[in-house]
Design a protein around this motif. Structure first.
Motif, PDB file in Angstrom:
ATOM      1  N   GLU A 170     -43.448 -42.619 -57.153  1.00 29.89           N
ATOM      2  CA  GLU A 170     -43.740 -41.806 -56.097  1.00 29.89           C
ATOM      3  C   GLU A 170     -44.534 -42.525 -54.867  1.00 29.89           C
ATOM      4  O   GLU A 170     -44.499 -42.118 -53.699  1.00 29.89           O
ATOM      5  N   CYS A 173     -42.439 -44.798 -52.807  1.00 29.09           N
ATOM      6  CA  CYS A 173     -41.350 -43.974 -52.075  1.00 29.09           C
ATOM      7  C   CYS A 173     -42.247 -43.459 -50.686  1.00 29.09           C
ATOM      8  O   CYS A 173     -41.519 -42.784 -50.062  1.00 29.09           O
ATOM      9  N   TYR A 176     -40.118 -43.760 -47.898  1.00 24.96           N
ATOM     10  CA  TYR A 176     -39.146 -42.731 -47.244  1.00 24.96           C
ATOM     11  C   TYR A 176     -39.884 -41.584 -46.719  1.00 24.96           C
ATOM     12  O   TYR A 176     -39.029 -40.649 -46.448  1.00 24.96           O
ATOM     13  N   TYR A 177     -41.099 -41.369 -46.881  1.00 30.03           N
ATOM     14  CA  TYR A 177     -41.783 -40.293 -46.377  1.00 30.03           C
ATOM     15  C   TYR A 177     -42.431 -40.390 -44.820  1.00 30.03           C
ATOM     16  O   TYR A 177     -43.172 -39.733 -44.471  1.00 30.03           O
ATOM     17  N   ASN A 218     -28.455 -36.206 -53.316  1.00 32.24           N
ATOM     18  CA  ASN A 218     -28.893 -36.493 -51.882  1.00 32.24           C
ATOM     19  C   ASN A 218     -29.581 -37.828 -51.948  1.00 32.24           C
ATOM     20  O   ASN A 218     -29.817 -38.607 -52.682  1.00 32.24           O
ATOM     21  N   ASP A 219     -29.535 -38.135 -50.658  1.00 33.54           N
ATOM     22  CA  ASP A 219     -29.902 -39.747 -50.142  1.00 33.54           C
ATOM     23  C   ASP A 219     -31.298 -40.051 -50.777  1.00 33.54           C
ATOM     24  O   ASP A 219     -31.384 -41.177 -51.376  1.00 33.54           O
ATOM     25  N   LEU A 220     -32.397 -39.085 -50.717  1.00 32.89           N
ATOM     26  CA  LEU A 220     -33.583 -39.471 -51.074  1.00 32.89           C
ATOM     27  C   LEU A 220     -33.745 -39.717 -52.528  1.00 32.89           C
ATOM     28  O   LEU A 220     -34.132 -40.920 -53.256  1.00 32.89           O
ATOM     29  N   SER A 221     -33.036 -38.637 -53.388  1.00 38.75           N
ATOM     30  CA  SER A 221     -32.907 -39.019 -54.825  1.00 38.75           C
ATOM     31  C   SER A 221     -32.099 -40.419 -55.254  1.00 38.75           C
ATOM     32  O   SER A 221     -32.721 -41.028 -56.049  1.00 38.75           O
ATOM     33  N   LYS A 223     -32.227 -43.053 -53.351  1.00 44.32           N
ATOM     34  CA  LYS A 223     -33.168 -44.274 -53.198  1.00 44.32           C
ATOM     35  C   LYS A 223     -34.000 -44.298 -54.324  1.00 44.32           C
ATOM     36  O   LYS A 223     -34.337 -45.348 -54.617  1.00 44.32           O
ATOM     37  N   LYS A 224     -34.770 -42.972 -54.814  1.00 45.02           N
ATOM     38  CA  LYS A 224     -35.618 -43.151 -55.805  1.00 45.02           C
ATOM     39  C   LYS A 224     -35.087 -43.626 -57.080  1.00 45.02           C
ATOM     40  O   LYS A 224     -35.914 -44.354 -57.808  1.00 45.02           O
ATOM     41  N   HIS A 292     -32.958 -34.673 -60.813  1.00 48.56           N
ATOM     42  CA  HIS A 292     -32.417 -35.244 -59.350  1.00 48.56           C
ATOM     43  C   HIS A 292     -31.420 -34.863 -58.770  1.00 48.56           C
ATOM     44  O   HIS A 292     -31.065 -34.779 -57.813  1.00 48.56           O
TER      45      HIS A 292
END
Length: 352
Positions: A170, A173, A176-177, A218-221, A223-224, A292
């Motif tokens: 977190e 990431c 990404y935020y 989704n894209d963020l998940s 990446k994570k 996710h």
């Protein structure tokens, strides 16, 4: 009423921090950039809330203004603490402070133990100046069942390896935020990968396996989870291994559709290089993928891959909620079509 409305919080905050005994509607309106009429309406709503919660009330004295009266000091102190924290959330726009907190968090998570004096020297601040920042970091870690400890003037994070990884992920990431220009912590970033190409290779390998499967993410998940694979490989290389899951957790996870997908992911030559993982890593990543992934009940293929145990739990939770409501004053709800619809949903969840 919704106490978490920004204006309600701002009004109560004004009462708690003001050195004046009384505040007029005009003063409050000027500070909050709204009309006196709006303030008066809000005061009525706040009064109803304060009385309902047995905290106190806001008294109106003609010619003097409003005064906050706390009748229960314990509840009043709890409200004050909550308002102060909520006010910071709603109105503290100091992005620089947020970056500082993320920077400190990364420094703490990057090593097993961090000397307090070294950290203070690096950020050029005193221990007292960082008190609120450490409160924020402590709360962040607590949300992952981790504890912040100071042992012999050294800062340490205590808790399970899996929860530590989730907290690290977190913090990582923030890239990404929209906080990618936060102060760089090289020793923290290197726990994930040395260069962007390494991460991109892992991400592409991950997606190439995921796309043919009946899973949408989704894209963020994406990446994570890709970053998590990079982190897990390095943590294992440093002998930071996951605790064993229980037999029940393993049996439950092995029945999931996602488990077979994760086995394919971990058998990919690029991801599996070095044979770094064990059964616990596969179980942990399966459970992460499950939380996710995107699930759309209107898509037949999604419904087919949802574990029945999770649908059963959802049905039980919904039925429990209905049972609780049935014993309240919401009698009209249970004579309506809405109640019938909720019962139907609960039944359908059991039938999948």
């Amino acid at each position: 009423m919704d106490l978490y409305s920004g204006r309600y919080i701002a009004i109560l905050y004004e009462f708690f921090v003001s050195k004046q005994t009384f505040l007029t509607s005009e003063e409050l309106a000027e500070n909050l950039k709204c009309s006196s009429r709006t303030i008066k309406e809000d005061i009525k709503s706040l009064n109803a809330y304060l009385r309902q919660e047995l905290i106190g009330f806001i008294e109106s004295i003609p010619g003097r203004g409003y005064q906050l009266i706390i009748e229960d000091q314990g509840r009043g102190n709890q409200l004050k603490l909550m308002i102060e924290r909520s006010y910071e959330f709603f109105f503290d726009k100091d992005v620089g402070r947020i970056k500082l907190r993320i920077f400190i968090l990364k420094k703490i998570l990057a090593v097993p133990s961090l000397e307090y004096a070294d950290l203070l020297d690096e950020v050029h601040l005193t221990q007292s100046a960082l008190r609120r920042d450490f409160d924020w970091i402590r709360e962040f870690l607590q949300s992952y069942d981790l504890k912040l400890k100071v042992v012999n003037d050294a800062i340490q994070v205590k808790g399970s390896e899996l929860q530590r990884r989730k907290a690290m992920l977190e913090a990582f990431c923030d890239n990404y935020y929209g906080l990618d220009d936060a102060l760089l912590v090289k020793e923290f970033n290197s726990l994930f990968y040395e260069d962007d190409q390494e991460y991109e290779n892992i991400r592409h390998a991950f997606l190439n396996i995921l796309r043919p499967e009946q899973i949408v993410i989704n894209d963020l998940s994406t990446k994570k989870l890709s970053a998590y694979i990079c982190l897990a490989k390095r943590r294992n290389a440093a002998n930071c291994r996951l605790s064993a899951f229980t037999d029940e957790e393993i049996d439950e996870t092995e029945k999931l559709y996602e488990y077979s997908v994760v086995q394919k992911i971990f058998n990919d030559p690029l991801i599996a290089a070095g044979k770094w993982y064990d059964k616990n890593e596969v179980i942990a990543f399966t459970r992460m993928l499950l939380t996710h992934r995107d699930i759309d009940l209107s898509r037949h293929r999604d419904v087919e891959t949802i574990p029945p145990v999770y649908l059963l739990k959802a049905s039980q939770n919904l039925q429990s909620t209905l049972d609780c409501l049935k014993n309240t004053v919401w009698q009209e709800l249970f004579a309506s079509e809405l109640f019938a619809s909720l019962n139907a949903i609960s039944y359908l969840l059991c039938c999948f």
